[in-house]
Enzyme design. Sequence first.
Site: not given
Length: 443
Positions: A124, A164
Amino acid sequence: MNKNVIIDDLKRKAPNEAEFHQAVKEVLASIEQVYDENPQFEANKIIERLVMPERIIMFRVPWSDDEGNVQINQGYRIEFNSSMGPYKGGLRFHPDVSLGTFKFLGFEQIFKNALTGLPMGGGKGGSDFNPKGKSDSEVMRFCQSFMTELYRHIGANTDVPAGDIGVGGREIGYLYGQYKRIVNRFEGVLTGKGTGWGGSFIRKEATGYGLVYITQHWLQEHNDDIKGKTVAISGAGNVAIYAAEKVIELGGKVITMSDSNGCIIDENGIDLALIKQIKEIERGRISEYTNTHKQAKYSTNRNDVWKMRCDIALPCATQNELDLEAAKALQDNDCMVVAEGANMPVTPDAIDFLLENKVGMIPGKAANAGGVAVSGLEMTQNSMMLQWTPKEVDDKLFQIMNTIHDQCVKYGKQPDGYVNYVKGANIAGFLKVANAMVDHGII
Ligand code: NDP
């Protein structure tokens, strides 16, 4: 396993990473029994290794705004675990992020990716850059600077970021353009690309559609169907919009949506075309909905989305947005199931309450895995240099969500027949990763 020792150690080393500690605590509570039943895990110190990222990259991102002022943001990429495949997980651009945010998201991603059955590790990243209110040129210059550092750490078989919060098609386009320019290769290094230049059909819709598919499987398990159901959704971004689209297509009625300023309630059913116009095209505020839809109500209390009578609740905005009070209101209003579209939107005490009261609770690891699943399918298409049709991708997504649902049932079924999907998802994901780590030796 002594979970308290592990959590205390994480807190001691990094006291400001509360969301990460919360995510680890939830996983450890679910897997304790299988961990202790498999002595090879303890012998290989699997948990101690799993909670520590393989690599953390932090970097400076300088760029100039439209007035010519120099701006500086912090960039991050956490390459958390590569046991199952190349690191895979989104980039988030939001002013509130910190290293702890990315550690929590990266940790969750490991198990989610494993659940899809596709070869993807967990990662991430992102930045404290705020795309809101910036011109397209400013966003482009920021993305180019961000990629000028990130490119050396990623690659189609190494680390494949995606979007995201704050990173949609526009940002992926600018990031990809810069990557391609630097390395002089057209390769599948990012997912969520435009469908005209290497992207997969259904990627944009995948998280929202997948969320509704798994909810549908849950309803089938309870001899029910989504048709005619009333659905409360939070958020009005990528996940929320396409969850709403699929609910409506399957005959359900969406009555709430929200953004970071407030929420709208439209008991006639949300007009999704208008939401798309406001949020996707004009990048406006959800409050504008009531300008033309006078019957709808706007509230600056975002939590009002959970106060309506509904059969299904889909939190699709951000972490810790559905608290204990909201969970109690949902139960009072006969909500059957809460499925997490966002990552960790339901607070731990709210999860405990829902589980204790036998309300369905499908955790994000399982419920929102459709996005990364289609990202995995995008990687496959890129490496084969071909593009599947929307139907082919959608059918595969449906099948993957079905398989994830069945894994949750397999590992989460309790003696009284109630399925604890939180436990099921954690155990199923953990076993895949832990077994791979044992096979790979001490690395
Ligand atoms: P977007 O940036 O597209 O949308 C986020 C939406 O949530 C925006 O409408 C935003 O409002 C709203 N929002 C933010 N904070 C709040 C809040 N506190 N209360 C109400 N609304 C809020 O992001 P995504 O839709 O992509 O992501 C949403 C969640 O889903 C995140 O948790 C993400 O990690 C998760 N997720 C996303 C995936 C994907 O494929 N995109 C895959 C798996 C998980 P505003 O417009 O005001 O900013």
